[in-house]
Scaffold this motif. Structure first.
Motif, PDB file in Angstrom:
ATOM      1  N   GLU A  68      48.828  49.232  27.665  1.00 35.45           N
ATOM      2  CA  GLU A  68      47.992  50.226  28.336  1.00 35.45           C
ATOM      3  C   GLU A  68      47.369  49.537  29.545  1.00 35.45           C
ATOM      4  OE1 GLU A  68      45.149  51.585  25.525  1.00 35.45           O
ATOM      5  OE2 GLU A  68      46.617  52.670  24.291  1.00 35.45           O
ATOM      6  N   LEU A  69      47.617  50.102  30.713  1.00 39.63           N
ATOM      7  CA  LEU A  69      47.162  49.490  31.957  1.00 39.63           C
ATOM      8  C   LEU A  69      46.274  50.443  32.732  1.00 39.63           C
ATOM      9  CD1 LEU A  69      50.599  48.119  33.255  1.00 39.63           C
ATOM     10  CD2 LEU A  69      48.923  46.901  31.862  1.00 39.63           C
ATOM     11  N   GLU A  70      45.326  49.876  33.424  1.00 39.53           N
ATOM     12  CA  GLU A  70      44.538  50.598  34.416  1.00 39.53           C
ATOM     13  C   GLU A  70      43.895  49.539  35.297  1.00 39.53           C
ATOM     14  OE1 GLU A  70      43.897  52.875  36.735  1.00 39.53           O
ATOM     15  OE2 GLU A  70      44.695  54.124  35.126  1.00 39.53           O
ATOM     16  N   ALA A  71      43.277  49.961  36.358  1.00 43.98           N
ATOM     17  CA  ALA A  71      42.634  49.000  37.253  1.00 43.98           C
ATOM     18  C   ALA A  71      41.597  48.186  36.474  1.00 43.98           C
ATOM     19  CB  ALA A  71      41.973  49.729  38.422  1.00 43.98           C
ATOM     20  N   GLY A  72      41.786  46.874  36.449  1.00 40.52           N
ATOM     21  CA  GLY A  72      40.865  45.999  35.743  1.00 40.52           C
ATOM     22  C   GLY A  72      40.982  46.049  34.240  1.00 40.52           C
ATOM     23  N   THR A 275      35.132  45.294  50.275  1.00 45.54           N
ATOM     24  CA  THR A 275      34.651  43.924  50.093  1.00 45.54           C
ATOM     25  C   THR A 275      33.245  43.876  49.515  1.00 45.54           C
ATOM     26  OG1 THR A 275      34.037  43.889  52.451  1.00 45.54           O
ATOM     27  CG2 THR A 275      36.140  42.912  51.839  1.00 45.54           C
ATOM     28  N   ALA A 276      32.574  45.008  49.435  1.00 47.49           N
ATOM     29  CA  ALA A 276      31.319  45.043  48.690  1.00 47.49           C
ATOM     30  C   ALA A 276      31.587  44.906  47.191  1.00 47.49           C
ATOM     31  CB  ALA A 276      30.582  46.352  48.968  1.00 47.49           C
ATOM     32  N   ARG A 277      32.827  45.188  46.780  1.00 49.12           N
ATOM     33  CA  ARG A 277      33.224  45.068  45.375  1.00 49.12           C
ATOM     34  C   ARG A 277      34.004  43.793  45.088  1.00 49.12           C
ATOM     35  NH1 ARG A 277      36.975  49.390  45.138  1.00 49.12           N
ATOM     36  NH2 ARG A 277      36.658  49.880  47.320  1.00 49.12           N
ATOM     37  N   SER A 354      60.244  41.241  55.812  1.00 49.64           N
ATOM     38  CA  SER A 354      60.097  42.202  54.718  1.00 49.64           C
ATOM     39  C   SER A 354      58.616  42.318  54.385  1.00 49.64           C
ATOM     40  CB  SER A 354      60.870  41.753  53.469  1.00 49.64           C
ATOM     41  OG  SER A 354      60.199  40.692  52.806  1.00 49.64           O
ATOM     42  N   SER A 355      58.299  43.277  53.530  1.00 48.17           N
ATOM     43  CA  SER A 355      56.949  43.329  52.980  1.00 48.17           C
ATOM     44  C   SER A 355      56.796  42.216  51.954  1.00 48.17           C
ATOM     45  CB  SER A 355      56.706  44.682  52.311  1.00 48.17           C
ATOM     46  OG  SER A 355      55.463  44.691  51.617  1.00 48.17           O
ATOM     47  N   GLY A 356      55.556  41.788  51.732  1.00 50.40           N
ATOM     48  CA  GLY A 356      55.282  40.815  50.688  1.00 50.40           C
ATOM     49  C   GLY A 356      54.865  41.459  49.387  1.00 50.40           C
ATOM     50  N   CYS A 357      54.890  42.778  49.320  1.00 49.56           N
ATOM     51  CA  CYS A 357      54.482  43.509  48.121  1.00 49.56           C
ATOM     52  C   CYS A 357      55.699  44.178  47.508  1.00 49.56           C
ATOM     53  CB  CYS A 357      53.429  44.551  48.472  1.00 49.56           C
ATOM     54  SG  CYS A 357      52.896  45.579  47.070  1.00 49.56           S
ATOM     55  N   VAL A 358      55.833  44.073  46.181  1.00 52.36           N
ATOM     56  CA  VAL A 358      56.973  44.674  45.487  1.00 52.36           C
ATOM     57  C   VAL A 358      56.561  45.827  44.576  1.00 52.36           C
ATOM     58  CG1 VAL A 358      58.338  42.569  45.626  1.00 52.36           C
ATOM     59  CG2 VAL A 358      56.873  42.959  43.614  1.00 52.36           C
ATOM     60  N   GLY A 359      55.282  46.175  44.545  1.00 47.46           N
ATOM     61  CA  GLY A 359      54.837  47.333  43.772  1.00 47.46           C
ATOM     62  C   GLY A 359      54.699  47.107  42.289  1.00 47.46           C
ATOM     63  N   CYS A 360      54.511  45.849  41.860  1.00 52.68           N
ATOM     64  CA  CYS A 360      54.421  45.568  40.420  1.00 52.68           C
ATOM     65  C   CYS A 360      53.073  45.965  39.830  1.00 52.68           C
ATOM     66  CB  CYS A 360      54.678  44.085  40.158  1.00 52.68           C
ATOM     67  SG  CYS A 360      53.398  42.958  40.783  1.00 52.68           S
ATOM     68  N   GLY A 361      52.019  46.029  40.648  1.00 53.92           N
ATOM     69  CA  GLY A 361      50.701  46.459  40.185  1.00 53.92           C
ATOM     70  C   GLY A 361      49.870  45.398  39.506  1.00 53.92           C
ATOM     71  N   ARG A 362      50.352  44.146  39.452  1.00 52.92           N
ATOM     72  CA  ARG A 362      49.584  43.103  38.756  1.00 52.92           C
ATOM     73  C   ARG A 362      48.204  42.901  39.388  1.00 52.92           C
ATOM     74  NH1 ARG A 362      54.905  40.796  38.628  1.00 52.92           N
ATOM     75  NH2 ARG A 362      55.593  40.224  36.513  1.00 52.92           N
ATOM     76  N   CYS A 363      48.136  42.932  40.704  1.00 53.57           N
ATOM     77  CA  CYS A 363      46.848  42.661  41.353  1.00 53.57           C
ATOM     78  C   CYS A 363      45.813  43.715  40.997  1.00 53.57           C
ATOM     79  CB  CYS A 363      47.030  42.563  42.872  1.00 53.57           C
ATOM     80  SG  CYS A 363      47.699  44.067  43.637  1.00 53.57           S
ATOM     81  N   ILE A 364      46.263  44.940  40.699  1.00 52.13           N
ATOM     82  CA  ILE A 364      45.340  46.008  40.318  1.00 52.13           C
ATOM     83  C   ILE A 364      44.811  45.753  38.910  1.00 52.13           C
ATOM     84  CG2 ILE A 364      45.090  48.498  39.992  1.00 52.13           C
ATOM     85  CD1 ILE A 364      47.511  48.873  41.858  1.00 52.13           C
ATOM     86  N   GLY A 370      38.488  45.932  39.413  1.00 56.87           N
ATOM     87  CA  GLY A 370      39.362  47.097  39.484  1.00 56.87           C
ATOM     88  C   GLY A 370      39.720  47.560  40.877  1.00 56.87           C
ATOM     89  N   ILE A 371      39.735  46.670  41.847  1.00 55.00           N
ATOM     90  CA  ILE A 371      40.146  47.053  43.199  1.00 55.00           C
ATOM     91  C   ILE A 371      41.641  47.347  43.194  1.00 55.00           C
ATOM     92  CG2 ILE A 371      40.388  46.247  45.581  1.00 55.00           C
ATOM     93  CD1 ILE A 371      37.835  44.617  45.167  1.00 55.00           C
ATOM     94  N   ASP A 372      41.998  48.462  43.809  1.00 54.48           N
ATOM     95  CA  ASP A 372      43.361  48.972  43.785  1.00 54.48           C
ATOM     96  C   ASP A 372      43.887  49.008  45.223  1.00 54.48           C
ATOM     97  OD1 ASP A 372      45.629  50.584  43.768  1.00 54.48           O
ATOM     98  OD2 ASP A 372      44.805  52.039  42.359  1.00 54.48           O
ATOM     99  N   LEU A 373      44.883  48.175  45.539  1.00 52.60           N
ATOM    100  CA  LEU A 373      45.347  48.122  46.930  1.00 52.60           C
ATOM    101  C   LEU A 373      45.993  49.431  47.361  1.00 52.60           C
ATOM    102  CD1 LEU A 373      48.547  45.885  47.359  1.00 52.60           C
ATOM    103  CD2 LEU A 373      47.951  47.119  45.267  1.00 52.60           C
ATOM    104  N   THR A 374      46.552  50.226  46.430  1.00 54.70           N
ATOM    105  CA  THR A 374      47.107  51.519  46.835  1.00 54.70           C
ATOM    106  C   THR A 374      45.983  52.475  47.229  1.00 54.70           C
ATOM    107  OG1 THR A 374      47.144  52.459  44.581  1.00 54.70           O
ATOM    108  CG2 THR A 374      49.046  51.180  45.271  1.00 54.70           C
TER     109      THR A 374
END
Length: 391
Positions: A68-72, A275-277, A354-364, A370-374
Motif C-alpha cells: 500500500e503506497l501513498e505520499a510519505g 520548499t516550506a515543506r 533524455s529525462s532523468g525521471c522514469v516514473g517509479c514514484g519512489r521519491c514520493i 509527502g512531497i509529490d513531484l507530479t
C-alpha cells in the motif's frame, strides 16, 4: 542485452522465444542461473518491506504479498492470491548493486621506514542476474549506462558490475498509487533492454508466467526451462493485464513538455510553497534509480599509517554539495529543491539526451513530508498558464 547500452537505444538482437512457465519453471530459472555462476538478485520480504536481495531459490519471492503506497507512506500487506510480482517499486533500486552506496577506491600504508604503499581497490568480479526488473527500472538502468559509461570518461567499477548482467523484466499488471510510468513513456510494458521478460497471469486457468526472450542468451536459457508453448489465451490475458495497468496508473504528469515547463517557471511562487515543506533530507535522491552523484571521503587510523579513500553517494540537497571558497552556491532549500527537480525533468536532457525521471514514484513514497513531484509539476503548469490578472 547483458552489456551496457550507453546510448539508450534499447536495441534487441538475436533469437526470440516464448513459453509459459509455472512456479516450478520459475524456480528452475533461478537454479539454472545459479548453476551458471550467476548471483541472482530479486524481490523478497524482509523488515516490513519488499526489498532486493540475493535469492537462493524462487521460493524466496514475495508470493502473496503486495504493498500500500501513498505520499510519505509504505506498507506491505497480505494478498488474497499468490501473486509474486503484484507490488510496485520498493525502497531500493538496482542502482544499489550497479552503483553501490559506498565503495573503497584505494588504501595506503606507511611502513616504519617511511615507505608508502598504495593499493587500488578492484571490485570482486560478479555475474549478476536481476529477476523482477520493472520496465521503469529497465529504463533507469539504460539511463545509468548512459551516465556511467556512455561518455568520454567511463566508470570501471560500474562497468565491472554491469557488463554481462542478465536482466529478467517483469511487466506491471498492478501499478502502485504513486506510479506514473505512462507519463514518462517507460511502462508498464517492457519493450526493450531485457534478456527475458515475464508477465504474471492469475485467472481461472491457473497461476502462470508468459515468458519471452529478448536476446540470444535469454532464448538459450528459456529453451532449457520446463514450460509449455505459449497459447493465445495466456497471451491475451497478459496483454490485457498490462493494458489495464496503464489505465489505472496512480499518478500522472501534466501533458506538456516538462523540459520547457521547468525552464520557464524558475521564478514561480510555487517553489516557495514546496520548499516550506522540504526538509532537505535527500531521501528522494537516495531512492531515485537514476541519481548518480558521489563525493569522496578520506579516512585514516589514529597512527596516520593507514589511509583509505571511499566514494559514496552524495545529494544535491546537501548544503556542502555546491560549496565553493565563498560558500555554497545553493544556500537555501528553495534553490536546492529547484535544482533537483529542474535537473531531473529538464536539464538532464542537455546532459544525457533524455529525462532523468522514469516514473517509479519512489521519491514520493519515501519523502517524509509527502512531497509529490507530479503534484508540483501540475502546480507549476497551472501557475504558468494562469491569466495575468487572475488571483
Amino acid at each position: 542485452m547483458g552489456d551496457p547500452d550507453p546510448e539508450g537505444t534499447g536495441r534487441v538482437t538475436g533469437s526470440r522465444a516464448e513459453a509459459v512457465l509455472d512456479r516450478d519453471g520459475l524456480d528452475a530459472l533461478v537454479r539454472a542461473l545459479r548453476r551458471h555462476g550467476r548471483t541472482v538478485i530479486g524481490p523478497t520480504v524482509r523488515d516490513g518491506a519488499i526489498v532486493l536481495d540475493e535469492l537462493d531459490s524462487a521460493a524466496a519471492l514475495p508470493y502473496g504479498w503486495g504493498v500500500e503506497l501513498e505520499a510519505g507512506r509504505y506498507r506491505v500487506r497480505r494478498r488474497d492470491d499468490g501473486a509474486a510480482f503484484a507490488h510496485s517499486a520498493g525502497p531500493q533500486s538496482w542502482k544499489s548493486f550497479l552503483h553501490p552506496e559506498r565503495v573503497r577506491q584505494w588504501s595506503a600504508d606507511r611502513r616504519p621506514g617511511g615507505e608508502l604503499t598504495v593499493r587500488e581497490e578492484r571490485p570482486e568480479p560478479v555475474s549478476y542476474a536481476f529477476l523482477g526488473v520493472r520496465p521503469c527500472d529497465l529504463r533507469a538502468i539504460r539511463i545509468l549506462d548512459r551516465v556511467m559509461s556512455g561518455g568520454r570518461y567511463k566508470d570501471p567499477a560500474y562497468l565491472s558490475r554491469r557488463t554481462g548482467a542478465f536482466l529478467i523484466a517483469v511487466e506491471c499488471t498492478e501499478p502502485g498509487a504513486t506510479c506514473f510510468c505512462v507519463s514518462m513513456g517507460t511502462g508498464p510494458a517492457a519493450d526493450a533492454g531485457y534478456d527475458l521478460a515475464l508477465t504474471e497471469v492469475l485467472d481461472d486457468d491457473g497461476h502462470r508466467f508468459l515468458c519471452r526472450s529478448g536476446s540470444e542468451e535469454g532464448a538459450a536459457v528459456l529453451a532449457d526451462l520446463p514450460g509449455r508453448a505459449a497459447d493465445d489465451a495466456t497471451r491475451t490475458a497478459a496483454a490485457d493485464g498490462v493494458r489495464e495497468a496503464a489505465e489505472r496508473m496512480g499518478r500522472s504528469m501534466p501533458p506538456v513538455d516538462l523540459r520547457t515547463l521547468m525552464r520557464d517557471t524558475l521564478e514561480a511562487d510555487r517553489w516557495d510553497d514546496v520548499t516550506a515543506r522540504c526538509l532537505s533530507c535527500g531521501n528522494c535522491t537516495m531512492v531515485c534509480p537514476t541519481c548518480f552523484c558521489t563525493t569522496t571521503e578520506d579516512v585514516t587510523d589514529l597512527t596516520g599509517d593507514h589511509a583509505e579513500r571511499w566514494r559514496r553517494w552524495d545529494s544535491c540537497y546537501d548544503l556542502d554539495f555546491s560549496l565553493l571558497h565563498g560558500g555554497p552556491v545553493r544556500a537555501t532549500p528553495r534553490s536546492r529543491y529547484r535544482q533537483w527537480l529542474t535537473h531531473k525533468l529538464g536539464t538532464w536532457h542537455d546532459q544525457f539526451d533524455s529525462s532523468g525521471c522514469v516514473g517509479c514514484g519512489r521519491c514520493i513514497v519515501w519523502c517524509p513530508t509527502g512531497i509529490d513531484l507530479t503534484e508540483e509539476a501540475h502546480a507549476l503548469h497551472q501557475e504558468a498558464t494562469r491569466p495575468v490578472n487572475a488571483p
